[in-house]
Design a protein around this motif. Sequence first.
Motif: not given
Length: 243
Positions: A34-43, A59-66
């Motif tokens: 239902d949205v154009d994009a997503l932002v996630t905070v944390g793994e 768009l991942p923010i503060a995701a884990a290495a890799g």
Amino acid sequence: MKIGVFAPSRATAIIDAITDAGGDAVFDPAATDDVDALVTVGEEALLSLIPEGVSVPVLPIAAAAGIPSVARENAPDAVASLVAGDFDTEAVPLIAATVGERTVRALRDVMLVTTEPARISEYAISSMGERVAEFRADGVVVATPAGSHGYARAAGGSVVAPSELASIVPISPFAIDRSHWVLPMADLSVSVVRDEAEVELLADTRRELIVPTGMSVAISTAAALSVAVVPETTPVLSGSGVR
């Protein structure tokens, strides 16, 4: 631009940054399409999207290495770039594990582990129809390139550059020779040859099902996760430019 936000808490700063950039923020949307994009905070927020799948850029923010990700301190600028459309997309491979009629998906890894501590089982790995190895261990992890930076690496496996290869690593093997393998995710299987206790399948640490002795777990690639790569995104292999 309508942006969905997944975070452990309300993530007021992220929502404000989306609004300030002219976007429409939706916290924890009921349906991700239902949205154009997503932002996630944390793994954990990112991993929560994987079981059901997601078709829009993330768009991942503060995701884990890799995983191509943005540091928390750069989040406002990154969100502004996303709303402005100043981003590319990168396909990050997911892994699928099929047992009988059931298929589960993971971003980082799937594991077979005994349900009781200090109980060893025997596993076999096959690739392209050929037996690669057979070993006794507490378990085995099959990691995507993203997951190869995590538990698989801690267990002695190789870090794998972005690709459709998997890192396969025995967990506490009952042998001096601690071999591990890097193999194509396509046409790969892991089977329980013999068990001393029930063997469980985990996907990104989610407990999924019990794998009977003699049953093969078919490994394959799943539909990739579309990751939004903005100017603020940190490369996966730091210093290499490889995202």
